[in-house]
Scaffold this motif. Structure first.
Motif, PDB file in Angstrom:
ATOM      1  N   PHE A 146       0.832  -1.200   0.000  1.00 41.09           N
ATOM      2  CA  PHE A 146       0.000   0.000   0.000  1.00 41.09           C
ATOM      3  C   PHE A 146       0.868   1.252   0.000  1.00 41.09           C
ATOM      4  N   PHE A 147       0.374   2.266  -0.715  1.00 42.31           N
ATOM      5  CA  PHE A 147       1.046   3.556  -0.827  1.00 42.31           C
ATOM      6  C   PHE A 147       0.179   4.631  -0.183  1.00 42.31           C
ATOM      7  N   LEU A 148       0.754   5.407   0.716  1.00 42.62           N
ATOM      8  CA  LEU A 148       0.054   6.524   1.338  1.00 42.62           C
ATOM      9  C   LEU A 148       0.625   7.806   0.756  1.00 42.62           C
ATOM     10  N   ALA A 149      -0.154   8.496  -0.084  1.00 41.67           N
ATOM     11  CA  ALA A 149       0.318   9.712  -0.755  1.00 41.67           C
ATOM     12  C   ALA A 149       1.674   9.452  -1.406  1.00 41.67           C
ATOM     13  N   SER A 150       1.765   8.371  -2.139  1.00 38.19           N
ATOM     14  CA  SER A 150       3.037   7.946  -2.698  1.00 38.19           C
ATOM     15  C   SER A 150       2.830   7.122  -3.961  1.00 38.19           C
ATOM     16  N   TYR A 151       3.936   6.634  -4.504  1.00 43.51           N
ATOM     17  CA  TYR A 151       3.900   5.877  -5.749  1.00 43.51           C
ATOM     18  C   TYR A 151       5.265   5.226  -5.970  1.00 43.51           C
ATOM     19  N   PRO A 152       5.351   4.246  -6.848  1.00 41.86           N
ATOM     20  CA  PRO A 152       6.648   3.646  -7.155  1.00 41.86           C
ATOM     21  C   PRO A 152       7.386   4.468  -8.204  1.00 41.86           C
ATOM     22  N   ASP A 153       8.692   4.316  -8.278  1.00 45.60           N
ATOM     23  CA  ASP A 153       9.428   4.892  -9.391  1.00 45.60           C
ATOM     24  C   ASP A 153       9.819   3.753 -10.331  1.00 45.60           C
ATOM     25  N   GLU A 154      10.551   4.061 -11.384  1.00 50.62           N
ATOM     26  CA  GLU A 154      10.903   3.038 -12.368  1.00 50.62           C
ATOM     27  C   GLU A 154      11.727   1.910 -11.751  1.00 50.62           C
ATOM     28  N   LYS A 155      12.603   2.249 -10.784  1.00 48.56           N
ATOM     29  CA  LYS A 155      13.429   1.227 -10.144  1.00 48.56           C
ATOM     30  C   LYS A 155      12.589   0.289  -9.282  1.00 48.56           C
TER      31      LYS A 155
END
Length: 239
Positions: A146-155
């Motif tokens: 789960f992401f809280l006000a977030s996101y993944p990057d390409e890595k």
């Protein structure tokens, strides 16, 4: 003392002064937990590497959480305690200078103590970016994220994963880069559950007061909503 030694000594002293000054400055910029969050944190188990809220339920996955940049781990104690009481033990990781980027693999210490237990990974803001990279490198036993006000990057791209993923944002969040957030959806599976908390802001995913550049929250129970939404998602998608 030879001239070159004096120069070297002066340079070394300068480096030490800059480093000490930098650390001191970062400490002044760290967001401290509210009094209520601090009191709740005292009910958990604190060690050098994490703040832990245990659970006697051995059937549910444990949760490993990466805090946001410059946010004291105790700031997340309110929703963490609620989630733990529902049966999911929560490890809120402690980072050097409260920056997950300085210890992106800190979660390995938790996994090493529970090699046979499933786990769910989470992160707030920059912590979520670092958590996504950890998830990509440690897929075994990973039951969800789960992401809280977030996101993944390409890595930390999770586009090819089949695990359940929850993305929680706040309506009045002015810290989250919305353009980058939208683009990062390319690095998440299409099955990702996107939810927005009406009236919520960036700082409301913890309990540490106002954050610089953030929007104003119009609700006073965002931590409660975070806990409720996490538990609903965990029950429906992860277990």
């Amino acid at each position: 003392m030879k001239k070159w030694k004096k120069i070297l000594l002066t340079v070394l002293i300068g480096i030490v002064v800059v480093m000490v000054g930098g650390v001191a400055y970062l400490k002044t910029q760290t967001y401290a937990p509210t009094e209520r969050a601090q009191q709740t944190a005292e009910k958990g188990e604190s060690s050098r590497d994490w703040l832990y809220f245990p659970s006697n339920d051995k059937t549910k996955p444990m949760i490993i959480f990466y805090p946001g940049a410059l946010v004291d781990p105790e700031s997340y104690s309110l929703w963490a305690q609620t989630v733990a009481k529902a049966g999911y033990p929560v490890y809120i990781l402690k980072m050097p200078l409260d920056l997950a980027v300085l210890a992106p693999n800190r979660g390995e210490k938790v996994l090493s103590e529970h090699p046979d237990r499933d786990y769910v990974l989470g992160g707030h803001s920059l912590g979520g970016v670092m958590a996504s990279r950890f998830a990509k490198e440690h897929p075994d036993k990973l039951a969800g994220m789960f992401f809280l006000a977030s996101y993944p990057d390409e890595k930390g791209s999770l586009a090819g994963t089949e695990i359940p993923i929850l993305s929680l944002t706040g309506e009045n969040d002015k810290v989250l880069n919305r353009e980058t957030y939208q683009k990062a959806k390319e690095d998440l599976p299409k099955s990702t559950d996107y939810q927005e908390i009406a009236g919520g802001n960036h700082a409301g995913f913890g309990a540490y007061g106002a954050q610089k550049g953030d929007g104003t929250s119009t609700i006073d129970n965002q931590n409660q909503q975070v806990a409720e939404r996490l538990l609903a998602w965990l029950t429906e998608k992860v277990e």
